[in-house]
Design an enzyme around this catalytic site. Structure first.
Site: not given
Ligand code: DX5
Ligand code: ZN
Length: 222
Positions: A11, A179, A36, A70, A141
């Site tokens: 991320s 995530d 990500h 995202h 999540m």
């Protein structure tokens, strides 16, 4: 049905934004599979990050890996269009942020990207039911979105197992992404529960060696 190959998706939220292109290139050469790309609007979530221009500039800098966008924004449709134009590969959004979930999924598909829905820790898997057939991916999540570096919420494990069962029963290859708070010490459990796509921000970018960080995540897959 055989599980899809595992994917590690760093991320960018935990990257050094003053040298983002270089950071992305470094994690890719260290073994990352996707990038990500966390998009926050200071409305759907309290934080504010980056938009489609930054995605486009990564593409212009010859970054050709899948970019997994995202969206933590509301509403979603205008940004779906902008990210599709800016080189996104997959686009996931939170169902509560769309006025018409079916249409937003269709829009992502029509624009040539891969659609996914994201569920917050307190959102039930039931929300997915009408849409699962259309999805490339479901993102669960394991923290409440907004910030990197939070602790993994342990209850996510049973949610992953339940979703794995649903996906297997459908006999359809839908990616199961997780995530938030993923690190070396919990990726075995997350993987054993049935996830195949692992987002990690601080567990990669906060380490001095990206090669070691990504390798130790991959070494701990089930
Ligand atoms: C949370 C973001 C995540 C986050 C992951 O709101 O969606 O992608 O940056 O970071 P870590 O791995 O540090 O929890
Ligand atoms: Zn994210």
């Amino acid at each position: 049905m055989p599980k899809l190959p595992n994917i590690v998706a760093p991320s960018i939220l935990s990257a050094d934004f003053s040298k983002l292109g270089q950071e992305v290139k470094e994690v890719l050469s260290a073994g990352a599979d996707w990038i990500h790309f966390d998009v926050m609007d200071n409305h759907f979530v309290p934080n504010l990050t980056v938009g489609p221009m930054v995605c486009k500039s990564l593409r212009d800098a010859d970054i050709d890996c899948p970019i997994d966008v995202h969206l933590m924004v509301e509403p979603v449709d205008d940004l779906i269009k902008m990210f599709a134009d800016s080189g996104a590969t997959s686009i996931t959004f939170h169902p509560e942020a769309s006025k018409n979930i079916e249409q937003s999924i269709q829009l992502i598909q029509d624009l040539g990207c891969k659609p996914g829905l994201v569920l917050n820790p307190d959102v039930s898997l039931k929300v997915l039911e009408p849409f699962l057939q259309e999805l490339y991916m479901v993102l669960l999540m394991s923290v409440f979105p907004g910030f990197g570096g939070q602790d993994f919420i342990p209850e996510t494990i049973s949610k992953i197992s339940s979703l794995r069962k649903i996906i297997d029963e459908m006999q359809k290859d839908i990616r199961l992404e997780v995530d938030g708070g993923i690190k070396e010490s919990n990726i075995f459990d997350v993987s054993s529960a049935g996830a195949d796509t692992f987002v990690a921000g601080s567990a990669i970018f906060n380490k001095s060696s990206y090669v070691d960080a990504i390798q130790s995540l991959k070494n701990n897959f089930n």
